[in-house]
Design a protein around this motif. Structure first.
Motif, PDB file in Angstrom:
ATOM      1  N   LYS A  68       0.789  -1.234   0.000  1.00  0.00           N
ATOM      2  CA  LYS A  68       0.000   0.000   0.000  1.00  0.00           C
ATOM      3  C   LYS A  68       0.824   1.289   0.000  1.00  0.00           C
ATOM      4  O   LYS A  68       0.308   2.347  -0.381  1.00  0.00           O
ATOM      5  CB  LYS A  68      -0.940   0.011   1.213  1.00  0.00           C
ATOM      6  N   ASN A 184     -10.938   0.370   7.457  1.00  0.00           N
ATOM      7  CA  ASN A 184     -11.547   0.154   6.143  1.00  0.00           C
ATOM      8  C   ASN A 184     -13.066   0.327   6.172  1.00  0.00           C
ATOM      9  O   ASN A 184     -13.824  -0.573   5.782  1.00  0.00           O
ATOM     10  CB  ASN A 184     -11.173  -1.238   5.614  1.00  0.00           C
ATOM     11  N   ASP A 209      -0.435  -2.097   4.955  1.00  0.00           N
ATOM     12  CA  ASP A 209      -1.343  -2.904   4.145  1.00  0.00           C
ATOM     13  C   ASP A 209      -2.729  -3.057   4.756  1.00  0.00           C
ATOM     14  O   ASP A 209      -3.667  -3.451   4.067  1.00  0.00           O
ATOM     15  CB  ASP A 209      -0.740  -4.292   3.896  1.00  0.00           C
ATOM     16  N   LYS A 212      -6.619  -0.437   3.302  1.00  0.00           N
ATOM     17  CA  LYS A 212      -6.834  -0.845   1.915  1.00  0.00           C
ATOM     18  C   LYS A 212      -7.532   0.219   1.067  1.00  0.00           C
ATOM     19  O   LYS A 212      -7.574   0.100  -0.159  1.00  0.00           O
ATOM     20  CB  LYS A 212      -7.651  -2.145   1.892  1.00  0.00           C
ATOM     21  N   GLN A 213      -8.115   1.237   1.710  1.00  0.00           N
ATOM     22  CA  GLN A 213      -8.929   2.200   0.976  1.00  0.00           C
ATOM     23  C   GLN A 213      -8.334   3.614   0.971  1.00  0.00           C
ATOM     24  O   GLN A 213      -8.913   4.532   0.401  1.00  0.00           O
ATOM     25  CB  GLN A 213     -10.338   2.241   1.589  1.00  0.00           C
TER      26      GLN A 213
END
Length: 250
Positions: A68, A184, A209, A212-213
């Motif tokens: 990420k 998230n 990581d 995620k968004q």
């Protein structure tokens, strides 16, 4: 007449019990809310910052993960964001020297996030010192020097952390706006959380990581900030440009 007094006596007793219960409920809620208020400084001595007076600082924590960080760097570059602060754990930095190099090359500021992801408020003093020094050494080996900022890995710290950080020349940095991106909750919610930011605020985001968004939410976050006429700066610039705000540890 006697019945009248008996009934009112029972009513009075019931009202008293209700008032007592209400008092303790209110007290419990008050204490619970107090416990959630972040504390940032001692009456006299080292302080931690959570906001300034003007501008705005986006900060990104990276403690683990391989996927990420680079998309977030790509997004910042695409959105022409020149200033941001990345708090890196030493163990992550050791495993990703190429990304650390890119963060530096792209002109972003680096702060320490300890070495291991541990709660400083639960560690003994010597273990806090060891974790900070280990992180410091890891970044030095990657030619990242003169780091002045430290963020407690889990966000939890106490007076001991402030004093130890100060002994090593670090300023502890917290935040006023939590994006909660690591949960998230959806891009829309992350954007809404950060939309509460005002001038002087330090915003917490993540590039681990688990978040995620975040990369997807960033363009809208940046657009909202720009529409407010706020300038994005590093934490160090925020400190230099204004009087920082602290809260007291009792």
């Amino acid at each position: 007449m006697k019945f009248f007094y008996v009934v009112n006596g029972k009513a009075l007793k019931s009202i008293t019990l209700i008032l007592i219960a209400a008092f303790f409920t209110a007290w419990f809620l008050f204490i619970e809310n107090i416990a959630q208020i972040p504390v940032f400084s001692t009456r006299e001595g080292p302080k931690a910052i959570y906001r300034g007076e003007k501008d705005l600082a986006l900060t990104f924590n990276i403690g683990w993960g391989d996927e990420k960080a680079e998309p977030i760097l790509d997004t910042l570059k695409k959105e022409n964001v020149k200033s941001a602060t990345f708090f890196l754990s030493g163990s992550w930095a050791e495993r990703h020297p190429d990304i650390v190099e890119r963060i530096v090359k792209d002109g972003y500021e680096i702060g320490l996030l300890g070495y291991n992801y541990e709660d400083y408020s639960e560690l003994e003093d010597n273990k806090i010192r060891k974790d900070i020094l280990q992180a410091q050494e890891a970044l030095k080996k990657l030619n990242v020097k003169n780091i002045k900022l430290l963020r407690a890995p889990t966000g939890h710290f106490d007076e001991r952390t402030l004093k130890i950080a100060n002994q090593y020349g670090y300023t502890v940095v917290h935040w006023r706006i939590d994006s909660k991106d690591w949960q998230n909750p959806g891009v829309k919610t992350i954007v809404e959380n950060v939309s509460k930011a005002e001038k002087g605020d330090i915003v917490l985001l993540h590039a681990s990581d688990s978040a995620k968004q975040t990369a997807e939410a960033l363009p809208q976050i940046i657009d909202n900030i720009q529409q407010k006429g706020l300038k994005l700066v590093t934490v160090s610039e925020l400190i230099a440009n204004s009087e920082v705000k602290t809260k007291e540890i009792n």
